[in-house]
Design an enzyme around this catalytic site. Sequence first.
Site, PDB file in Angstrom:
ATOM      1  CE  LYS A   1      69.813   1.830 -20.828  1.00 56.57           C
ATOM      2  NZ  LYS A   1      68.695   2.765 -20.797  1.00 56.57           N
TER       3      LYS A   1
HETATM    4  P1  NAD Z   1      65.115   0.905 -30.792  1.00 54.41           P
HETATM    5  O1  NAD Z   1      66.164  -0.116 -30.980  1.00 54.41           O
HETATM    6  O2  NAD Z   1      63.712   0.466 -30.654  1.00 54.41           O
HETATM    7  O3  NAD Z   1      65.175   1.956 -31.977  1.00 54.41           O
HETATM    8  C1  NAD Z   1      66.358   2.612 -32.307  1.00 54.41           C
HETATM    9  C2  NAD Z   1      66.131   3.354 -33.611  1.00 54.41           C
HETATM   10  O4  NAD Z   1      67.357   4.027 -33.928  1.00 54.41           O
HETATM   11  C3  NAD Z   1      65.797   2.466 -34.798  1.00 54.41           C
HETATM   12  O5  NAD Z   1      64.902   3.129 -35.653  1.00 54.41           O
HETATM   13  C4  NAD Z   1      67.142   2.283 -35.480  1.00 54.41           C
HETATM   14  O6  NAD Z   1      67.025   2.035 -36.893  1.00 54.41           O
HETATM   15  C5  NAD Z   1      67.764   3.623 -35.223  1.00 54.41           C
HETATM   16  N1  NAD Z   1      69.221   3.525 -35.230  1.00 54.41           N
HETATM   17  C6  NAD Z   1      69.999   2.496 -34.778  1.00 54.41           C
HETATM   18  N2  NAD Z   1      71.293   2.747 -35.016  1.00 54.41           N
HETATM   19  C7  NAD Z   1      71.314   3.960 -35.615  1.00 54.41           C
HETATM   20  C8  NAD Z   1      72.341   4.762 -36.113  1.00 54.41           C
HETATM   21  N3  NAD Z   1      73.615   4.381 -36.058  1.00 54.41           N
HETATM   22  N4  NAD Z   1      71.960   5.943 -36.664  1.00 54.41           N
HETATM   23  C9  NAD Z   1      70.658   6.332 -36.730  1.00 54.41           C
HETATM   24  N5  NAD Z   1      69.671   5.612 -36.277  1.00 54.41           N
HETATM   25  C10 NAD Z   1      69.997   4.453 -35.736  1.00 54.41           C
HETATM   26  O7  NAD Z   1      65.565   1.788 -29.518  1.00 54.41           O
HETATM   27  P2  NAD Z   1      64.636   2.662 -28.569  1.00 54.41           P
HETATM   28  O8  NAD Z   1      64.222   1.818 -27.436  1.00 54.41           O
HETATM   29  O9  NAD Z   1      63.638   3.409 -29.394  1.00 54.41           O
HETATM   30  O10 NAD Z   1      65.703   3.691 -27.975  1.00 54.41           O
HETATM   31  C11 NAD Z   1      66.059   4.896 -28.656  1.00 54.41           C
HETATM   32  C12 NAD Z   1      66.698   5.844 -27.661  1.00 54.41           C
HETATM   33  O11 NAD Z   1      65.768   6.141 -26.620  1.00 54.41           O
HETATM   34  C13 NAD Z   1      67.947   5.314 -26.954  1.00 54.41           C
HETATM   35  O12 NAD Z   1      68.810   6.380 -26.673  1.00 54.41           O
HETATM   36  C14 NAD Z   1      67.379   4.751 -25.654  1.00 54.41           C
HETATM   37  O13 NAD Z   1      68.367   4.656 -24.647  1.00 54.41           O
HETATM   38  C15 NAD Z   1      66.346   5.812 -25.357  1.00 54.41           C
HETATM   39  N6  NAD Z   1      65.280   5.408 -24.448  1.00 54.41           N
HETATM   40  C16 NAD Z   1      64.535   4.305 -24.662  1.00 54.41           C
HETATM   41  C17 NAD Z   1      63.505   3.989 -23.792  1.00 54.41           C
HETATM   42  C18 NAD Z   1      62.566   2.837 -24.029  1.00 54.41           C
HETATM   43  O14 NAD Z   1      61.572   2.719 -23.291  1.00 54.41           O
HETATM   44  N7  NAD Z   1      62.792   1.990 -24.987  1.00 54.41           N
HETATM   45  C19 NAD Z   1      63.262   4.793 -22.679  1.00 54.41           C
HETATM   46  C20 NAD Z   1      64.041   5.935 -22.494  1.00 54.41           C
HETATM   47  C21 NAD Z   1      65.032   6.227 -23.383  1.00 54.41           C
END
Ligand code: NAD
Length: 422
Positions: free
Chosen positions: A109
């Site tokens: 990561k």
């Molecule tokens: P992203 O940046 O696209 O979206 C994050 C979302 O969370 C946004 O809507 C943002 O407004 C919100 N957010 C940010 N800070 C916040 C806070 N303090 N309180 C509440 N909401 C908040 O991120 P993502 O890629 O959707 O990732 C979200 C989660 O999923 C993370 O834990 C990431 O590790 C996990 N994840 C992502 C992927 C991927 O393919 N992108 C894959 C597996 C897991």
Amino acid sequence: MGRVNATYNPYDNVLRVVENAAAILGYKEDEYSTLKYPERELKVSIPVAMDNGGIQVFEGFRVQHSTTRGPAKGGVRFHPAVSHDEVKALAAWMTFKCAVVNIPYGGGKGGIICDPRTLSERELHSLTSKYTAAIAPLIGPEQDIPAPDVGTNARVMAWMMDTYGMLKGHTVLSVVTGKPLGLGGIKGRGEATGRGVMITAQNILKKMNRQVAGTTVAVQGMGNVGSVTARLLHEIGMKVVAVSDVSGGVYDPDGLDIPEILAYLSQTRNALLCDYRTDSLIHLTNAELLTLDVTMLVPAALENQINGDNADQIRAEVVLEAANGPTTLEADEILEKREIRLVPDILANAGGVVVSYFEWVQNIQELCWTEEQVNTELRNIMDVAFDEVWESAEANGKTLRMGAYLIAVKRVVEARLGRGIF
Ligand code: NAD
């Protein structure tokens, strides 16, 4: 809202689960101790010439937790709360996630402490390129393959691939996944994590003998993962009653118009739900969303959202972890006592890394898969992994989280023992 605080260390969380799983599996300390230490950790300083004429130095990380089962694999996070311990934990979760779905990767990561929402496109491009150059000695198609995570997207992956190619003197498509379609990306990757969450929602509802249609759900986070999850759950007939982003949430007990909300959020780069208004909507905080009376709660934002402070107020029957590490161990125990079923992150959100794996294979073989092929293969892998985790939990009388870790730790330890210590 609840966030990583001084007393909460997500890496300690990982270690405790691994130790518990190793004890149940009967491993001696010598057999699994390597899992407790990341293989490689790099910290970099990234000076960026800002639009205002000044220089700002950002801090970044790349951690490879394990390459025992294959190259390190894992996203890059751009967020103000990124820390070394958070990146270590996220890297370790990737090791166990890839093992649960049985794809030939280890875990890695990366992250930069920054707020991408406040950076211009040019500043973001410069930050990404310099970070990529700084971690270039560690990454590569056979060593470590980054992908999008919080605050990053396909555009950032295109910049990373471009910088790596510039340093190598030729284009290397397979160095990152989650790229744009015209640049070696794969159909279906943009929605893969959310699709995997949707498949897992169907699988858990089936086990609980619950109908999909009309089942109420609240989704925290409307980014890469949350927005696709909300859309797909809505499309299969679930009633999405609440969604949120960093600014707070919106709630309608009769069900939200998800396509309309997504259209609103896609209008501008920094559109927020706090500014979205219709007559029937109730605005609420992220903390309130988490305790709504729904059948399914899907945390899809950040770590440490369901913790010792609010776990006894969760009213959902099932928590489906779309985010990485949204539930602390303390909360796990409270939810278990309250008989709230939790489907763990390393299973529920594995769809992203599964389709990243397809993208990497596609790039290496110079092939192009159809979207139908991608989605069919994704479903096959998610269904098998779900059944294995369910059976592992049932056979050992444990939670689904422990069921998943029993499989993952065993696979990584067996690979380690098979290789021997060099
Ligand atoms: P992203 O940046 O696209 O979206 C994050 C979302 O969370 C946004 O809507 C943002 O407004 C919100 N957010 C940010 N800070 C916040 C806070 N303090 N309180 C509440 N909401 C908040 O991120 P993502 O890629 O959707 O990732 C979200 C989660 O999923 C993370 O834990 C990431 O590790 C996990 N994840 C992502 C992927 C991927 O393919 N992108 C894959 C597996 C897991």
